[in-house]
Scaffold this active site. Structure first.
Site, PDB file in Angstrom:
ATOM      1  N   TYR A  54      61.167  13.111  64.300  1.00 47.37           N
ATOM      2  CA  TYR A  54      60.805  13.719  65.571  1.00 47.37           C
ATOM      3  C   TYR A  54      61.886  13.417  66.613  1.00 47.37           C
ATOM      4  O   TYR A  54      62.372  12.304  66.715  1.00 47.37           O
ATOM      5  CB  TYR A  54      59.469  13.181  66.079  1.00 47.37           C
ATOM      6  CG  TYR A  54      58.266  13.584  65.247  1.00 47.37           C
ATOM      7  CD1 TYR A  54      58.361  14.485  64.193  1.00 47.37           C
ATOM      8  CD2 TYR A  54      57.015  13.052  65.522  1.00 47.37           C
ATOM      9  CE1 TYR A  54      57.259  14.839  63.445  1.00 47.37           C
ATOM     10  CE2 TYR A  54      55.894  13.396  64.781  1.00 47.37           C
ATOM     11  CZ  TYR A  54      56.018  14.286  63.735  1.00 47.37           C
ATOM     12  OH  TYR A  54      54.915  14.629  62.990  1.00 47.37           O
ATOM     13  N   GLN A 293      47.570  18.055  80.806  1.00 48.07           N
ATOM     14  CA  GLN A 293      47.098  18.518  79.503  1.00 48.07           C
ATOM     15  C   GLN A 293      46.351  17.412  78.770  1.00 48.07           C
ATOM     16  O   GLN A 293      45.345  17.663  78.104  1.00 48.07           O
ATOM     17  CB  GLN A 293      48.284  19.006  78.667  1.00 48.07           C
ATOM     18  CG  GLN A 293      48.951  20.249  79.219  1.00 48.07           C
ATOM     19  CD  GLN A 293      50.248  20.568  78.476  1.00 48.07           C
ATOM     20  OE1 GLN A 293      51.026  19.686  78.140  1.00 48.07           O
ATOM     21  NE2 GLN A 293      50.474  21.852  78.232  1.00 48.07           N
TER      22      GLN A 293
END
Length: 321
Positions: A54, A293
């Site tokens: 990642y 979020q």
């Protein structure tokens, strides 16, 4: 936030976890990523998911996640990483050989500046390495205290059963977690993976519960892809395309809005609550580019959908019997 036991292990994870795939170390600047992680922790998330690959380069997301988590007492959270994908030019820079596993754990620990990683995953199955070699390497890493538990991502039912048979026969430490894709659209694990893992004491920590954001309803059929969304990203939009190409499914997803509204939920919260309806699922991994979020998504924890709602969702999406 509510918490669930991970398989037969002693870990209790938050129903919502925060992941770093396609975000931290790549699309999201370090300070914004840290703000999301801080907000997640403050709202009860105790499980943070990462991987060697990642980020814009190997271990970059691990560095960001590790630095952000150093604000908090180490015993209060769990952090993961994963190994398998190719990360360099050498033949040893990929796979699940003992050599690659042991060397990458050391690199992950260094990147995160940690003494141990709570869960280390086989990011995929490695057909070029004897499975027993991989399982013994994981067992040794647990014995050395460098990882506490191990698991796997996207293994097939046959692969899971083979691993379970070997660890039992050789008296090795068992995997405690499976990390598959699972959402209202991708339900493949329900038929075999979930029952096998339940039998073997392996929990499910699922990724892509919002189908790359498609289940939020922001991608509307016949309309341009929203600016700033993952689907509009020239580099990462490819991960959303398989959903966006199905116009009929996009139309069906829009029909879920009334179900969300009558339950006082956003579409994202509805999708997360749907995933968490299954007792086999310990936690759902969300991605976030903004703290707001995170705040929205954690509200899905503890939500119980009625049988009528679940049947209507199946009918709308074409899964009704």
């Amino acid at each position: 936030m509510e918490y669930r036991r991970l398989g037969s292990s002693g870990l209790k994870l938050s129903e919502i976890s925060l992941g770093s795939w396609l975000t931290y170390g790549s699309r999201v600047e370090a300070e914004a990523a840290k703000a999301c992680i801080r907000t997640a922790y403050e709202h009860g998330i105790n499980h943070f998911d990462c991987a060697v690959v990642y980020g814009a380069q190997p271990h970059q997301a691990e560095e960001v996640v590790g630095e952000a988590l150093r604000e908090f007492p180490r015993h209060t959270y769990t952090v993961t990483s994963k190994v398998f994908w190719k990360v360099g030019p050498s033949t040893y820079d990929q796979g699940l050989s003992r050599k690659h596993l042991i060397e990458r754990v050391e690199m992950s620990l260094k990147a995160m500046k940690l003494d141990y990683i709570d869960i280390y995953y086989a990011h995929r199955f490695d057909p070029e390495t004897d499975l027993e070699e991989t399982l013994r390497a994981f067992d040794d890493l647990v014995a050395q205290g460098k990882i506490l538990y191990w698991g796997f991502s996207q293994w097939t039912p046959a692969q899971i059963e083979r691993a379970a048979a070997i660890v039992d026969k050789r008296n090795l430490r068992r995997p405690v977690v499976s990390q598959p894709v699972y959402n209202m659209i991708d339900r493949g694990i329900e038929q075999e993976v979930m029952p096998i893992c339940a039998r073997e004491g392996i929990g499910q920590v699922v990724y892509s519960p919002l189908a790359q954001g498609v289940l939020t309803g922001k991608y509307k059929p016949g309309m341009p892809i929203p600016e700033g969304s993952r689907g509009a990203d020239p580099k990462y939009g490819k991960f959303v395309q398989r959903y966006l190409s199905d116009e009929e499914m996009l139309r069906r997803i829009q029909q879920l809005q009334p179900i969300a509204e009558r339950n006082g939920l956003t579409m994202a919260q509805l999708a997360l609550a749907w995933v968490l309806r299954r007792p086999e699922v310990t936690s759902a991994i969300i991605g976030a580019t903004r703290p707001e979020q995170v705040v929205e998504n954690v509200k899905a924890s503890g939500v119980k959908l009625s049988e009528e709602d679940l049947k209507e969702i199946d009918r709308i999406l074409g899964y009704a019997e």
